[in-house]
Motif scaffolding. Structure first.
Motif, short mmCIF file in Angstrom:
data_model
loop_
_atom_site.label_atom_id
_atom_site.label_comp_id
_atom_site.label_asym_id
_atom_site.label_seq_id
_atom_site.Cartn_x
_atom_site.Cartn_y
_atom_site.Cartn_z
N GLU A 12 0.84 -1.20 0.00
CA GLU A 12 0.00 0.00 0.00
C GLU A 12 0.87 1.25 0.00
O GLU A 12 1.90 1.30 0.67
CB GLU A 12 -0.91 0.02 1.24
CG GLU A 12 -1.96 -1.07 1.26
CD GLU A 12 -2.77 -1.03 2.55
OE1 GLU A 12 -3.70 -0.21 2.63
OE2 GLU A 12 -2.44 -1.80 3.46
N GLU A 13 0.43 2.24 -0.74
CA GLU A 13 1.11 3.53 -0.78
C GLU A 13 0.18 4.57 -0.15
O GLU A 13 -0.91 4.83 -0.66
CB GLU A 13 1.45 3.90 -2.23
CG GLU A 13 2.39 2.90 -2.89
CD GLU A 13 2.81 3.31 -4.29
OE1 GLU A 13 2.26 4.31 -4.81
OE2 GLU A 13 3.68 2.64 -4.87
N ILE A 14 0.62 5.12 0.98
CA ILE A 14 -0.20 6.06 1.74
C ILE A 14 0.60 7.34 1.91
O ILE A 14 1.37 7.49 2.86
CB ILE A 14 -0.60 5.47 3.12
CG1 ILE A 14 -1.13 4.04 2.96
CG2 ILE A 14 -1.62 6.36 3.81
CD1 ILE A 14 -1.21 3.26 4.25
N ASP A 15 0.48 8.23 0.94
CA ASP A 15 1.26 9.46 0.91
C ASP A 15 2.75 9.14 0.98
O ASP A 15 3.29 8.52 0.07
CB ASP A 15 0.80 10.41 2.02
CG ASP A 15 1.12 11.87 1.69
OD1 ASP A 15 1.67 12.13 0.60
OD2 ASP A 15 0.82 12.76 2.51
N HIS A 16 3.44 9.48 2.09
CA HIS A 16 4.88 9.21 2.18
C HIS A 16 5.20 7.87 2.86
O HIS A 16 6.37 7.55 3.06
CB HIS A 16 5.57 10.34 2.96
CG HIS A 16 5.52 11.67 2.27
ND1 HIS A 16 6.16 11.90 1.06
CD2 HIS A 16 4.90 12.82 2.59
CE1 HIS A 16 5.93 13.15 0.68
NE2 HIS A 16 5.17 13.73 1.59
N VAL A 17 4.17 7.12 3.19
CA VAL A 17 4.35 5.84 3.88
C VAL A 17 4.04 4.69 2.93
O VAL A 17 3.12 4.77 2.12
CB VAL A 17 3.43 5.76 5.13
CG1 VAL A 17 3.60 4.41 5.83
CG2 VAL A 17 3.75 6.90 6.10
N ARG A 18 4.81 3.62 3.06
CA ARG A 18 4.58 2.40 2.29
C ARG A 18 4.39 1.25 3.27
O ARG A 18 5.20 1.08 4.19
CB ARG A 18 5.76 2.11 1.35
CG ARG A 18 6.08 3.26 0.38
CD ARG A 18 4.96 3.48 -0.62
NE ARG A 18 5.23 4.57 -1.55
CZ ARG A 18 4.77 5.80 -1.40
NH1 ARG A 18 4.01 6.11 -0.34
NH2 ARG A 18 5.03 6.73 -2.30
N LEU A 19 3.34 0.47 3.07
CA LEU A 19 2.99 -0.61 4.00
C LEU A 19 2.98 -1.95 3.28
O LEU A 19 2.26 -2.14 2.30
CB LEU A 19 1.61 -0.34 4.61
CG LEU A 19 1.05 -1.40 5.56
CD1 LEU A 19 1.94 -1.56 6.79
CD2 LEU A 19 -0.38 -1.04 5.97
N ILE A 20 3.82 -2.87 3.76
CA ILE A 20 3.87 -4.23 3.23
C ILE A 20 3.21 -5.17 4.24
O ILE A 20 3.52 -5.13 5.43
CB ILE A 20 5.32 -4.69 3.00
CG1 ILE A 20 5.95 -3.94 1.83
CG2 ILE A 20 5.39 -6.20 2.76
CD1 ILE A 20 7.44 -4.24 1.64
N THR A 21 2.29 -6.00 3.74
CA THR A 21 1.69 -7.03 4.59
C THR A 21 1.96 -8.40 3.98
O THR A 21 1.56 -8.66 2.83
CB THR A 21 0.16 -6.83 4.71
OG1 THR A 21 -0.11 -5.51 5.20
CG2 THR A 21 -0.43 -7.85 5.67
N LEU A 22 2.66 -9.24 4.71
CA LEU A 22 2.83 -10.64 4.30
C LEU A 22 1.47 -11.30 4.50
O LEU A 22 0.94 -11.31 5.61
CB LEU A 22 3.90 -11.31 5.16
CG LEU A 22 5.28 -10.61 5.15
CD1 LEU A 22 6.21 -11.26 6.17
CD2 LEU A 22 5.90 -10.65 3.76
N ASN A 23 0.92 -11.85 3.43
CA ASN A 23 -0.50 -12.19 3.46
C ASN A 23 -0.78 -13.66 3.13
O ASN A 23 -1.59 -13.98 2.27
CB ASN A 23 -1.25 -11.27 2.49
CG ASN A 23 -2.75 -11.31 2.71
OD1 ASN A 23 -3.22 -11.35 3.84
ND2 ASN A 23 -3.51 -11.29 1.62
#
Length: 391
Positions: A16-27
């Protein structure tokens, strides 16, 4: 609004790209987020893209469900046992990725809830910030199944104080969240009920400023105090025993300590150690010891050789027998070959450590401007595979 950048046909890793933050979820929650070839490829794709993206400042990684990651997909290795180098590509890509995780240019935070073992822990320990909870369980148990401490752990374990690295690598001992912080394998301890709130706080921070990220985490973190029976309180014994030159001497020294009053904890550890693959133990000890004198890149190149030679059964078929006993038949009764430490041929151990031809080594760029070079698809392995397919 979060922008989903994952291939809709492949959901094992969410990005996920949330403005200046990037979130990785091992799913892969039902599989405890084990690392498959697709997982490795997606992680590398996201991390390279985001490191080169000026807008991306903070990368957060977490696991879905009750695990962070239980490590490599052992069934994948087992299923490929009769096909030469069936797992070469995923092994190459994983170790190449490990180097880039260690040397990543953006601020990284791992939110580690639940199991974090083997290769899964390699997505936690190198991060600038690794947050653990009371439910975090860490271990590197590879030697017990005829493998070795990989994904950079021959480097990371070798830099732990005293004999702790050898102890963790040879025994596969588990550490909890508090112990990870004390051992220096994690940076912060946050109660599990506060982890979702911390994640929201980090996202709202919208910055990769290290001091700001650290302050945000410290709003939720608590000081840790080891439990009285923690193995880390046995440091003098661990240092004394696991500093010995050979596996045989380590076990002999550990046995001597086990007979002393107050050392009842050693019995179960010793039993597990003696049930482990003799070849795996010898390879692992040597690898950790070499790691003390190696750079990260040198350690990863060595681990690549070890893994490929072990999978090619250069010394024995123990890794497949270990996986069979642990996860396939689940009888926990492996039949090791060689069956005992004294039967392990030192010359065969030497063989698994032998360097490959230069073009067959793990390719890690030495120059900073080329740091994302050396991908699998540019190697001789990929060229050979394409040639073979064309025939």
């Amino acid at each position: 609004m979060a922008q989903q950048v994952v291939n809709p046909d492949e959901q094992v890793v969410l990005g996920e790209e949330i403005d200046h933050v990037r979130l990785i979820t091992l799913n892969r929650p039902r599989q405890l987020n084990v690392i498959s070839s697709t997982v490795v490829s997606l992680l590398a794709e996201y991390l390279e893209k985001w490191e080169k993206d000026d807008k991306a400042e903070l990368v957060i990684i977490k696991g879905a469900g009750r695990a962070f990651s239980a490590g490599g997909d052992l069934k994948m290795f087992y299923d490929g046992r009769n096909t030469k180098d069936s797992c070469l590509e995923v092994v190459y890509r994983m170790y190449w990725l490990c180097y880039h995780i260690h040397t990543y240019k953006k601020t990284q935070v791992a939110l580690v809830h639940g199991i974090s073992m083997g290769g899964g822990a390699s997505l936690m320990v190198p991060m600038k910030f690794s947050v653990v909870t009371e439910k975090t369980v860490f271990a590197t148990p590879e030697a017990s199944i005829g493998f070795h401490s990989d994904c950079g752990f021959s480097y990371m374990h070798s830099h732990l104080p005293g004999g702790l690295g050898e102890f963790l690598a040879l025994t596969g001992a588990r550490l909890n969240g508090k112990e990870l912080v004390v051992a220096g394998l994690a940076t912060h301890f946050v109660p599990s009920e506060k982890l979702p709130e911390l994640e929201k706080r980090l996202i709202s921070l919208n910055s990769g400023n290290k001091n700001a990220v650290k302050s945000a985490i410290e709003e939720f973190s608590v000081e840790v105090q080891l439990d009285e029976d923690s193995v880390l309180n046995k440091k003098s014994i661990i240092d004394e025993c696991f500093s010995k030159d050979t596996v045989e001497e380590i076990i002999k020294s550990f046995e001597a300590e086990a007979s002393k009053e107050g050392n009842g904890w050693i019995g179960a550890v010793l039993k597990g150690l003696k049930r482990s693959s003799p070849a795996g133990l010898k390879i692992t000890l040597r690898s950790i010891r070499e790691g003390r004198k190696q750079t990260l890149a040198e350690s990863l190149k060595k681990e690549f050789r070890l893994t490929m030679n072990i999978l090619r059964t250069t010394i024995s078929e123990d890794v497949y027998e270990g996986i069979r006993a642990l996860t396939i038949d689940k009888d926990n009764a492996p039949k090791w070959s060689p069956p005992s430490l004294d039967k392990v041929d030192d010359e065969k151990v030497d063989l698994v450590f032998q360097p490959f031809k230069e073009d067959l080594e793990l390719q890690i760029a030495e120059k900073e401007e080329n740091r994302w070079h050396g991908k699998y698809e540019t190697t001789s392995y990929a060229t050979s595979a394409l040639t073979a397919k064309a025939k």
